[in-house]
Motif scaffolding. Structure first.
Motif, PDB file in Angstrom:
ATOM      1  N   SER A  82      -4.895 -16.659  26.293  1.00 12.88           N
ATOM      2  CA  SER A  82      -4.678 -16.408  27.709  1.00 12.88           C
ATOM      3  C   SER A  82      -4.000 -17.635  28.289  1.00 12.88           C
ATOM      4  O   SER A  82      -4.035 -18.713  27.704  1.00 12.88           O
ATOM      5  CB  SER A  82      -6.008 -16.149  28.434  1.00 12.88           C
TER       6      SER A  82
ATOM      7  N   GLU B 294      -4.990 -19.473  30.449  1.00 16.79           N
ATOM      8  CA  GLU B 294      -5.993 -20.494  30.719  1.00 16.79           C
ATOM      9  C   GLU B 294      -6.574 -21.064  29.443  1.00 16.79           C
ATOM     10  O   GLU B 294      -7.618 -21.714  29.468  1.00 16.79           O
ATOM     11  CB  GLU B 294      -7.110 -19.895  31.589  1.00 16.79           C
ATOM     12  N   CYS B 295      -5.933 -20.803  28.324  1.00 10.77           N
ATOM     13  CA  CYS B 295      -6.446 -21.261  27.031  1.00 10.77           C
ATOM     14  C   CYS B 295      -5.260 -21.731  26.202  1.00 10.77           C
ATOM     15  O   CYS B 295      -4.643 -20.943  25.499  1.00 10.77           O
ATOM     16  CB  CYS B 295      -7.181 -20.117  26.343  1.00 10.77           C
TER      17      CYS B 295
ATOM     18  N   ARG C 118      -5.996 -26.618  28.369  1.00  3.63           N
ATOM     19  CA  ARG C 118      -6.765 -25.749  29.260  1.00  3.63           C
ATOM     20  C   ARG C 118      -7.863 -25.146  28.406  1.00  3.63           C
ATOM     21  O   ARG C 118      -7.641 -24.157  27.704  1.00  3.63           O
ATOM     22  CB  ARG C 118      -5.877 -24.663  29.865  1.00  3.63           C
ATOM     23  N   GLY C 119      -9.015 -25.758  28.414  1.00  2.00           N
ATOM     24  CA  GLY C 119     -10.105 -25.316  27.580  1.00  2.00           C
ATOM     25  C   GLY C 119     -10.661 -26.451  26.736  1.00  2.00           C
ATOM     26  O   GLY C 119     -10.111 -27.556  26.692  1.00  2.00           O
TER      27      GLY C 119
ATOM     28  N   ALA D  57     -11.389 -21.266  25.899  1.00  4.15           N
ATOM     29  CA  ALA D  57     -11.271 -21.284  27.355  1.00  4.15           C
ATOM     30  C   ALA D  57     -12.623 -21.561  27.993  1.00  4.15           C
ATOM     31  O   ALA D  57     -13.680 -21.359  27.394  1.00  4.15           O
ATOM     32  CB  ALA D  57     -10.704 -19.956  27.853  1.00  4.15           C
ATOM     33  N   TYR D  58     -12.571 -22.034  29.214  1.00  4.27           N
ATOM     34  CA  TYR D  58     -13.809 -22.383  29.914  1.00  4.27           C
ATOM     35  C   TYR D  58     -14.675 -21.167  30.207  1.00  4.27           C
ATOM     36  O   TYR D  58     -15.859 -21.293  30.481  1.00  4.27           O
ATOM     37  CB  TYR D  58     -13.491 -23.129  31.211  1.00  4.27           C
ATOM     38  N   ASP D  59     -14.074 -19.968  30.135  1.00 11.96           N
ATOM     39  CA  ASP D  59     -14.898 -18.775  30.326  1.00 11.96           C
ATOM     40  C   ASP D  59     -15.643 -18.393  29.063  1.00 11.96           C
ATOM     41  O   ASP D  59     -16.420 -17.450  29.042  1.00 11.96           O
ATOM     42  CB  ASP D  59     -14.047 -17.596  30.822  1.00 11.96           C
TER      43      ASP D  59
END
Length: 483
Positions: free
Chosen positions: A52, A54-55, A123-124, A157-159
């Motif tokens: 993603s 964000e990753c 990012r992550g 990723a942070y999620d």
């Protein structure tokens, strides 16, 4: 617990930092934490990843790389020296489509890849492994990684859901692939001490100081078993010919004696018999191109094509002219073969305004005195200048300017004698350390004496002050592996 910390920091999505809601949903987050942890663990072992925006890894750099090289001393013994390669000069491409990280230019074959310290912008959260080992958390900018192994980075990723893997390579050039490859010549030049190399009609002429009795020796620069002529004294001048001032221009050689008188010599005499060429006196001969030769008389820079008519080609910043170790290069403009770029480099020990003492000048030349522009001093303080190296030499080869030299005026651990070639692609305005395809013979590293250079028959010829000779050529390999 990790989920509580993530919640309190507002990292996990849709998480209100509200005590009442947090207590009501605490059991849910405990379960969610367990599920996320199990999922990440399974991702680390699973070859399939999901990506993603964000990753991702968005930047990759490495710290300076300490390397150890084995070279031969002047006595022929092996010795190990430490060389530090600046990580700031190594640029990495991040291929987001194919999930690859690799250096744009291959590093020299002798670089030690076993102790690389990377810094990753991502990012992550980042994990790393080598040779199919289990992933472990990556300590950014501190972990030492062995890049002789197959290295893989995993970004989570942070999620806790999206992941992305990258294969990371630091590539080395082979010893000769598409690089400057040197061959030591079997026959040494019959010189000792200070000298100057000059290319003329497919021959390499070496003019030597000769302890006050200058002489010349020459050879056909077309093999690795060159036969040098016997040293011939420089005769015919009223004074002593300055070996360091010799310039080849049109069909002759030109030089000054100690009184500033201009003399010339021909190839028929093997550059050994000299006669007066002009009534004009000069303090130094600076450079030449296809149309003019240039000299400095103490008041201005002059040009001439026939040694009868002289024209002023510069009278500003004359206190910044090079005084010794003067070398120059002339080459055609890429857009017009009849216009020449002329670049001059040398050392001026009397400068008080420049710390380096190394100076570079530039001009454009054409076959008309009205179009022949003045010389211009390039202020190295403003631009990325060359370090002040002793015995500096500059040539034009393979479409760019190259320069190198002995130990710097102020010795440092970062710059050693003949440790690298500096290149310029903007006519001497900026200079850059060249670690990748270009390098000097290993035997020169740390050498404190003089090495001269000339380009003959599409090769670079190096002559050391003990007579040892190398020839270098760019090996163009059209069938080399894709980088």
């Amino acid at each position: 617990m990790q989920a509580e910390n993530m919640c309190l920091r507002g990292i996990m999505p849709n998480c209100e930092a509200n005590l009442v809601n947090f207590k009501m949903k605490k059991s849910f987050y405990i379960l969610a934490t367990f599920v996320v942890a199990m999922f990440v663990a399974s991702c680390i072992d699973d070859e399939e990843t999901t990506g993603s925006p964000e990753c991702a890894i968005t930047a990759f750099t490495v710290a300076d790389i300490p390397c150890y090289r084995t070279i031969k001393t002047s006595a022929g013994a092996d010795t190990v020296i430490k060389v530090s390669m600046s990580g700031g000069g190594i640029f990495f491409n991040i291929d987001q489509m194919n999930n690859r990280i690799y250096n744009v230019d291959s590093l020299p074959y002798w670089v030690d890849l076993s102790k690389i310290v990377p810094t990753v912008t991502s990012r992550g959260n980042v994990y790393v492994r080598g040779d199919e080992e289990p992933f472990h958390a990556f300590n950014n900018g501190k972990d030492t990684i062995d890049f002789t192994k197959k290295i893989e980075f995993l970004v989570v990723a942070y999620d806790g859901v999206s992941t992305k893997r990258y294969k990371a390579d630091i590539r080395l050039a082979s010893n000769d692939a598409d690089s400057l490859y040197w061959t030591a010549n079997t026959i040494a030049a019959p010189i000792q001490g200070k000298h100057r190399s000059v290319a003329f009609n497919n021959r390499l002429y070496v003019f030597a100081e000769g302890n006050g009795a200058p002489f010349v020796t020459l050879c056909y620069a077309n093999s690795n078993n060159m036969n040098w002529s016997q040293p011939l004294p420089l005769t015919g001048a009223a004074g002593t010919i300055d070996y360091a001032s010799v310039i080849a221009f049109h069909d002759n050689f030109y030089a000054l004696d100690e009184n500033g008188v201009i003399y010339k010599s021909s190839a028929e005499s093997n550059a050994s018999v000299w006669e007066k060429a002009s009534d004009k006196h000069m303090k130094s001969l600076l450079a030449a191109d296809d149309y003019f030769i240039y000299g400095y008389d103490g008041e201005a820079i002059w040009s001439t094509e026939d040694f009868v008519d002289w024209y002023v080609n510069g009278n500003e910043n004359l206190d910044h002219l090079p005084i010794h170790s003067i070398s120059y290069a002339s080459y055609s403009l890429k857009t017009n073969p009849y216009i020449k770029n002329v670049v001059m480099m040398g050392i001026n020990d009397e400068l008080s305004t420049l710390e380096s003492g190394l100076v570079v000048w530039f001009k454009l030349s054409a076959n008309s005195t009205s179009l022949n522009e003045d010389w211009n001093f390039i202020n190295g303080i403003i631009f990325n200048q060359m370090p002040r190296l002793n015995h500096v030499q500059m040539i034009y080869y393979d479409g760019q300017l190259m320069a190198f030299g002995a130990e710097p005026k102020v010795k440092t651990d970062e710059i050693k004698a003949y440790d690298m070639i500096y290149t310029s692609n903007d006519n001497g305005i900026t200079w850059h350390e060249h670690y990748t395809k270009l390098g000097l013979p290993a035997e020169l590293l740390g050498y404190t004496g003089q090495v001269s250079a000339a380009v003959v028959n599409r090769k670079i010829w190096l002559v050391r002050d003990d007579g040892k000779v190398w020839s270098g050529i760019i090996n163009k390999k059209s069938d080399r592996a894709d980088d």
